[in-house]
Design an enzyme around this catalytic site. Structure first.
Site, PDB file in Angstrom:
ATOM      1  N   ASP A  10       0.868  -1.182   0.000  1.00  0.00           N
ATOM      2  CA  ASP A  10       0.000   0.000   0.000  1.00  0.00           C
ATOM      3  C   ASP A  10       0.901   1.227   0.000  1.00  0.00           C
ATOM      4  O   ASP A  10       2.130   1.114   0.109  1.00  0.00           O
ATOM      5  CB  ASP A  10      -0.914  -0.001   1.238  1.00  0.00           C
ATOM      6  CG  ASP A  10      -1.865   1.195   1.236  1.00  0.00           C
ATOM      7  OD1 ASP A  10      -2.315   1.596   0.143  1.00  0.00           O
ATOM      8  OD2 ASP A  10      -2.146   1.757   2.315  1.00  0.00           O
ATOM      9  N   SER A  11       0.279   2.394  -0.084  1.00  0.00           N
ATOM     10  CA  SER A  11       1.047   3.634  -0.049  1.00  0.00           C
ATOM     11  C   SER A  11       1.568   3.931   1.357  1.00  0.00           C
ATOM     12  O   SER A  11       2.412   4.805   1.515  1.00  0.00           O
ATOM     13  CB  SER A  11       0.155   4.793  -0.484  1.00  0.00           C
ATOM     14  OG  SER A  11      -0.929   4.912   0.424  1.00  0.00           O
ATOM     15  N   TYR A  42      -1.282   8.105  -2.648  1.00  0.00           N
ATOM     16  CA  TYR A  42      -1.505   7.671  -4.029  1.00  0.00           C
ATOM     17  C   TYR A  42      -2.767   8.324  -4.614  1.00  0.00           C
ATOM     18  O   TYR A  42      -2.882   8.500  -5.817  1.00  0.00           O
ATOM     19  CB  TYR A  42      -1.692   6.154  -4.072  1.00  0.00           C
ATOM     20  CG  TYR A  42      -0.437   5.313  -3.970  1.00  0.00           C
ATOM     21  CD1 TYR A  42       0.837   5.875  -3.859  1.00  0.00           C
ATOM     22  CD2 TYR A  42      -0.535   3.922  -3.995  1.00  0.00           C
ATOM     23  CE1 TYR A  42       1.965   5.069  -3.761  1.00  0.00           C
ATOM     24  CE2 TYR A  42       0.597   3.115  -3.910  1.00  0.00           C
ATOM     25  CZ  TYR A  42       1.839   3.692  -3.794  1.00  0.00           C
ATOM     26  OH  TYR A  42       2.955   2.891  -3.708  1.00  0.00           O
ATOM     27  N   GLY A  43      -3.700   8.660  -3.725  1.00  0.00           N
ATOM     28  CA  GLY A  43      -4.990   9.191  -4.188  1.00  0.00           C
ATOM     29  C   GLY A  43      -4.893  10.511  -4.917  1.00  0.00           C
ATOM     30  O   GLY A  43      -5.843  10.936  -5.589  1.00  0.00           O
ATOM     31  N   CYS A  73      -4.676  -1.697  -1.712  1.00  0.00           N
ATOM     32  CA  CYS A  73      -4.800  -0.286  -2.041  1.00  0.00           C
ATOM     33  C   CYS A  73      -5.925  -0.132  -3.055  1.00  0.00           C
ATOM     34  O   CYS A  73      -5.822  -0.633  -4.187  1.00  0.00           O
ATOM     35  CB  CYS A  73      -3.472   0.196  -2.621  1.00  0.00           C
ATOM     36  SG  CYS A  73      -3.554   1.884  -3.201  1.00  0.00           S
ATOM     37  N   THR A  75      -6.787   2.525  -4.550  1.00  0.00           N
ATOM     38  CA  THR A  75      -6.389   3.436  -5.628  1.00  0.00           C
ATOM     39  C   THR A  75      -5.673   2.667  -6.747  1.00  0.00           C
ATOM     40  O   THR A  75      -5.961   2.855  -7.930  1.00  0.00           O
ATOM     41  CB  THR A  75      -5.467   4.540  -5.048  1.00  0.00           C
ATOM     42  OG1 THR A  75      -6.125   5.106  -3.916  1.00  0.00           O
ATOM     43  CG2 THR A  75      -5.191   5.614  -6.059  1.00  0.00           C
ATOM     44  N   GLU A 151      -2.336   9.416   8.149  1.00  0.00           N
ATOM     45  CA  GLU A 151      -0.870   9.264   8.128  1.00  0.00           C
ATOM     46  C   GLU A 151      -0.203  10.163   9.153  1.00  0.00           C
ATOM     47  O   GLU A 151       0.898   9.887   9.603  1.00  0.00           O
ATOM     48  CB  GLU A 151      -0.323   9.551   6.720  1.00  0.00           C
ATOM     49  CG  GLU A 151      -0.619   8.447   5.698  1.00  0.00           C
ATOM     50  CD  GLU A 151       0.243   7.188   5.874  1.00  0.00           C
ATOM     51  OE1 GLU A 151       1.378   7.297   6.376  1.00  0.00           O
ATOM     52  OE2 GLU A 151      -0.228   6.094   5.506  1.00  0.00           O
ATOM     53  N   CYS A 185     -11.015   2.549   0.418  1.00  0.00           N
ATOM     54  CA  CYS A 185      -9.596   2.867   0.610  1.00  0.00           C
ATOM     55  C   CYS A 185      -9.201   2.141   1.891  1.00  0.00           C
ATOM     56  O   CYS A 185      -9.894   2.239   2.910  1.00  0.00           O
ATOM     57  CB  CYS A 185      -9.409   4.377   0.760  1.00  0.00           C
ATOM     58  SG  CYS A 185      -7.768   4.837   1.396  1.00  0.00           S
ATOM     59  N   THR A 186      -8.096   1.424   1.824  1.00  0.00           N
ATOM     60  CA  THR A 186      -7.730   0.572   2.962  1.00  0.00           C
ATOM     61  C   THR A 186      -7.374   1.374   4.211  1.00  0.00           C
ATOM     62  O   THR A 186      -7.453   0.860   5.322  1.00  0.00           O
ATOM     63  CB  THR A 186      -6.569  -0.356   2.574  1.00  0.00           C
ATOM     64  OG1 THR A 186      -5.484   0.440   2.061  1.00  0.00           O
ATOM     65  CG2 THR A 186      -7.006  -1.358   1.517  1.00  0.00           C
ATOM     66  N   HIS A 187      -6.996   2.632   4.019  1.00  0.00           N
ATOM     67  CA  HIS A 187      -6.724   3.477   5.188  1.00  0.00           C
ATOM     68  C   HIS A 187      -7.985   3.675   6.048  1.00  0.00           C
ATOM     69  O   HIS A 187      -7.890   3.916   7.249  1.00  0.00           O
ATOM     70  CB  HIS A 187      -6.244   4.862   4.752  1.00  0.00           C
ATOM     71  CG  HIS A 187      -4.778   4.956   4.464  1.00  0.00           C
ATOM     72  ND1 HIS A 187      -4.218   4.485   3.298  1.00  0.00           N
ATOM     73  CD2 HIS A 187      -3.757   5.486   5.186  1.00  0.00           C
ATOM     74  CE1 HIS A 187      -2.912   4.735   3.311  1.00  0.00           C
ATOM     75  NE2 HIS A 187      -2.606   5.343   4.450  1.00  0.00           N
TER      76      HIS A 187
HETATM   77  N1  DGL Z   1      -4.721   3.033   1.039  1.00  0.00           N
HETATM   78  C1  DGL Z   1      -4.768   3.336  -0.351  1.00  0.00           C
HETATM   79  C2  DGL Z   1      -6.096   3.070  -0.956  1.00  0.00           C
HETATM   80  O1  DGL Z   1      -6.692   2.078  -0.568  1.00  0.00           O
HETATM   81  C3  DGL Z   1      -4.039   4.567  -0.791  1.00  0.00           C
HETATM   82  C4  DGL Z   1      -4.447   5.846  -0.177  1.00  0.00           C
HETATM   83  C5  DGL Z   1      -3.569   6.986  -0.630  1.00  0.00           C
HETATM   84  O2  DGL Z   1      -2.342   6.844  -0.578  1.00  0.00           O
HETATM   85  O3  DGL Z   1      -4.114   8.002  -1.077  1.00  0.00           O
HETATM   86  O4  DGL Z   1      -6.576   3.730  -1.805  1.00  0.00           O
END
Ligand code: DGL
Length: 266
Positions: A10-11, A42-43, A73, A75, A151, A185-187
């Protein structure tokens, strides 16, 4: 039986929600986790950049001789599905497993999807859900404020900045009376409590991370490729100390991540 590790990337911190779900479902597996923290979020990246990033992250994990990869991820999953599908190491993203679970939500109230800006722009989450649930109303919302807040440690359900961002970002989903919300989004699994506090416990939260971990388990079991000794190694392209501290907090045990050099988009 196959004792090689499962790679997860992931990012940043978000993919840890998939790693934790996998650990719970398959405690004996070995995991190699890569957080591309030097390039988070990454978004905010373009599709062309994400295509390159996806390939680089996959190649990095395959250099560890992993047997299977979870692109944890949303994204990458929604912008670079062909890169994932054509990679020589079997790979799944979080989009299809998450959407499949959403499509099982009964009733006819609208369904909600939240994800990064780049994911919503790609439209793949919406298209896949429309395909499986024709005619059902879908509310899809980008939440660009969430990842930078997560983050930087704003994860507590009572954190005022997070609360304000959740209320502001999710108001249209609440007004629409959604039955369920996909955390695309996994975050976002990290702030599930803040989201639930705002939407109420009547709205089911579906974790794309958890769905992907279940899909990975099924895939490996069906092919007899399970096995390992329950070890996990963590790497980041960012600051290893910072990542280790945040990951330890989130996973509830001490994590010591190694540093890998940041990659350039070229
Ligand atoms: N956790 C990632 C996702 O599921 C990336 C989020 C990011 O870096 O913007 O999209």
């Amino acid at each position: 039986m196959d004792n090689r590790a499962i790679g997860i990337f992931d990012s940043g911190l978000g993919g840890l929600t998939a790693a934790a779900a996998l650990r719970e479902l398959m405690p004996g597996e070995n995991i190699i986790y890569f957080a591309d923290s030097a390039r988070v979020p990454y978004g905010a990246k373009s599709r062309d950049e994400l295509l390159i990033i996806a390939r680089q992250d996959l190649e990095l994990l395959s250099s560890f001789s992993v047997k299977f990869i979870i692109a944890a991820c949303g994204t990458v999953s929604s912008n670079a599905s062909r890169v994932l599908e054509s990679f020589p190491v079997p790979t799944i993203g979080v989009l299809k497993p998450g959407i499949r679970e959403m499509s099982l939500i009964p009733g006819d109230s609208p369904l909600g999807i939240i994800a990064t800006q780049a994911s919503i722009r790609a439209g793949a989450f919406r298209r896949e859900l429309e395909r499986l649930c024709p005619g059902r109303e879908i509310i899809d919302l980008p939440c660009p404020r969430f990842v930078p807040l997560i983050e930087s440690g704003h994860t507590g359900a009572d954190d005022p900045e997070l609360k304000e961002a959740v209320e502001h970002s999710l108001a249209p989903a609440k007004e629409a009376g959604i039955a369920a919300l996909l955390l695309g989004c996994t975050h976002y699994g990290i702030i599930a409590q803040a989201i639930e506090n705002f939407l109420g416990s009547g709205v089911k939260l579906v974790s794309a991370s958890h769905s992907a971990a279940q899909a990975a388990k099924l895939w490996l079991e069906q092919r007899g490729l399970t096995g390992g000794s329950g070890e996990a190694l963590y790497y980041t392209s960012g600051d290893a100390g910072e990542f280790s501290a945040a990951a330890s907090r989130l996973l509830g045990r001490e994590i010591r991540a190694g540093h890998l050099p940041p990659m350039d988009i070229k």
